[in-house]
Design a protein around this motif. Sequence first.
Motif, short mmCIF file in Angstrom:
data_model
loop_
_atom_site.label_atom_id
_atom_site.label_comp_id
_atom_site.label_asym_id
_atom_site.label_seq_id
_atom_site.Cartn_x
_atom_site.Cartn_y
_atom_site.Cartn_z
N HIS A 305 0.74 -1.21 -0.08
CA HIS A 305 -0.11 0.05 -0.03
C HIS A 305 0.79 1.27 0.00
CE1 HIS A 305 -3.44 2.39 0.81
NE2 HIS A 305 -3.01 2.96 1.92
N MET A 306 2.21 1.18 0.31
CA MET A 306 2.96 2.36 0.60
C MET A 306 3.90 2.76 -0.48
SD MET A 306 1.65 3.73 3.29
CE MET A 306 2.75 5.00 3.32
N VAL A 307 4.09 1.71 -1.41
CA VAL A 307 5.12 1.63 -2.58
C VAL A 307 4.66 2.76 -3.57
CG1 VAL A 307 6.08 -0.58 -2.02
CG2 VAL A 307 4.41 -0.34 -3.95
N GLY A 308 5.60 3.24 -4.42
CA GLY A 308 5.20 4.08 -5.37
C GLY A 308 4.90 5.37 -5.13
N LEU A 309 4.74 5.92 -3.71
CA LEU A 309 4.40 7.13 -3.48
C LEU A 309 5.88 7.98 -3.37
CD1 LEU A 309 2.49 6.31 -0.02
CD2 LEU A 309 1.31 7.04 -2.66
N ARG A 310 5.42 9.43 -3.37
CA ARG A 310 6.68 10.31 -3.23
C ARG A 310 7.47 10.88 -4.33
NH1 ARG A 310 3.05 10.67 0.57
NH2 ARG A 310 3.49 9.24 2.62
#
Length: 607
Positions: A305-310
Motif C-alpha cells: 500500500h505504501m510503494v510508488g509514493l513520493r
Amino acid sequence: MSQKVSDRLLERLREWGVEHVFAYPGDGINGLLAAWGRADDNPRFIQSRHEEMSAFEAVGYAKFSGRLGVCAATSGPGAIHLLNGLYDAKLDHVPVVAIVGQTDRSAMGGSYQQEVDLVSLYKDVASDFCEMVTVPEQLPGVLDRAIRTALARRSVTAVIVPADVQELDHIPPGHAFKMVPSSLGMARYAPVPGDEDLARAAEVLNAGEKVAMLIGQGARGARQEVMAVADRLGAGVAKALLGKDALDDDLPYVTGSIGLLGTRPSYEMMTGCDTLLVIGSSFPYTQFLPEFGQARAVQIDIDPHMVGLRYPFEVNLVGDARETLARLLPLLDTHRHRGWRRQIEKNTARWWEVMQRRAAVDAAPLNPEYVVHALDGLLPENVILSADSGSAANWYARHLRLRGAMRGSLSGTLATMGPGVPYAIGAKFAHGDRPAIALVGDGAMQMNGMAELITVAKYHHEWEDPRLIVAVLNNQDLNQVTWEMRAMQGAPQFLPSQSIPDVQYADIARTLGLKGIRVEKPGDVVDAWQAALAADRPCVLDFVTDPAVPPVPPHASLDQIEAAAASVLKGDSDRAAVVRQGFKAKVQEFLPGRRHRADRPGAQDGT
C-alpha cells in the motif's frame, strides 16, 4: 464463580503475551476494572493522567519494544481522548489495539449519557479493523483478529465492548452455524520480491554513478545489509526521522536526517545524485528528493500500500528490507569510482564541524543547540530517546548521533505535540533496565508533560534503572510556529498566540519527589546533564534557552533568512530591543557553512 466476558478478555490478552495495558478508568469499563482486580492486575494496568497519554504510552511502548501496544478507556469522552495518540500510531505504522467501553446495549440509540457512536468515530483511525462485541461468543474472534491485524499491518485496531456485555457470563463460540471460532498466534513472515523484480532493481542501481540511499524505520532490522549495499554502490545514506536509529550516525557516509529538520549534506546528496534507493520509508516531502527526471529510483517497502509514493520510482519492490537486500546484494556490482562517496563523506564531516560551531554561538541565556549538542557525547550506550514536536525536534535531528543499541523516536507523520514524556514512560515499561531521555519544548511540557510527571513519580520505583530525564527547552515561546511564521509568512511574532508563561519545572519535579535542576548559565549545562545521568531517580532539567536561535532548514536561502530577521524587527515584544541588535548577523552565523567560508577558498555559499 463463572468466568465473565471481562475475565476472558484479560485472559486472552495474557495468552497473547500482553504484559501492560496503558489506561484510565471510567464507568464504561467498570466490568473490566473488576476483572483486573480478580486477575491480580495481570496484565498490568498502567494508569496515566489522561487517556491521550495512555495512547501515547502504548505507542512509545510499541515503538521501543517491537511488541504490541494496548490501551484502554471508558466510553464517550474517554474513547474520544484516545484518538490523537491512536492517530499517531496509525500514521507512524505502529501496532496498537484500543479497548474501549460503550454504554449498555439497551441504551444505545437513546441519546444516553456518554453515548457516542464509537464504531463510526473509530472507523478512520482503526480502519483496518474496528468491531463492537455484542454477544459473548463474539469476543475471542474479535479480539484475536484485532491483535493479529495490528501486528500484521502495523496499524491501529479497536475493540468496543458495551458495559453490560462485560458483565455477561463468557460463552465460547460453538461448533455451529454462524459461530466464528478463533485461535492464538501469528508466525513471523518476511515477504520478498520475485527474482525478475530484483534483477530489474539491480540493473537500475548498477547503472548509477552517484547513488543516494534514504532509509526509514522499515530498515531498522537490516543494518548490516544496508551498510553492505551502501559500500557496494559507493552510496551515501540519509535517514528519515523515524529511521534515525536504523543506522549509526558516526559512519562517515551517513548524512543524517533529511527534510525540513534535516542536514545540509543530505540536501546536497539528493540534489547531486543520479540514482536513488529508498528502503522502508514513506518520507513525505518530495521537494527534498531529487528533481523529477534527475535520478532513476528504486523503492523497497514491506507494505504494498505504501510503494510508488513520493517519487516516480522505476522499480517498486515489495518485501522485508533485510531479506530483500540480502537477495539484492549478490546482483550488485562494486562501484570502482569512489569520488562521489568521498565528496559525501567530506560534506558530512564539514556538517558536524558546523554543528559544533553553531552550538558554540553565544545566546541569551542558553543556546538550545548547545544544550543538545552537549548531550551527544554523554549519551549512555543503551539510551532510549524521545523528542517532542517543535524546535526540540530540530536539535534532536541534527545534534544527536545515535549509534549501536541507542534508540530514538518522535511523532513522525502526525507531528503532534505532547508525546515526548509519555513515549519515554512507555519506553521505561518496555525496557526498565535502560535510561530514557525526553527532549521537550516548554509548550509541550505545559500541554501535558507536567501532569505526566505524576505518572513518572507513581511508577519509577518499579524500574530497574530509575533514570528518566525530561529536558525542557524553556524559552517562553511556541518557537517552531514562531519561526515558521517568520520564514514562510514574513510575519512578526504574534505574542497573544506564541508567548507562554515561565514555569518552574524543576521545582514541580521536586514537589513530586523527583530530582529537578534549573539551568541558566552555559557553564552549568554539562554538569546538569551529568547530574541527571548519575541520579537515583527521574530528573527534570529546566534549560532556560534563547528563542532567537533559528531552526534554519538545510535549504534556507539568504533571502528567507533576511525575511525572518525583518519580521522580528517589526516585533513589539519586551525582547524586541535586544533582538534588534545584530539579529540578522546572529541568524546568518547559524547558517551551515557561512562561518568558515573565508578559510575555504572556492567553497560554496552555505546558504
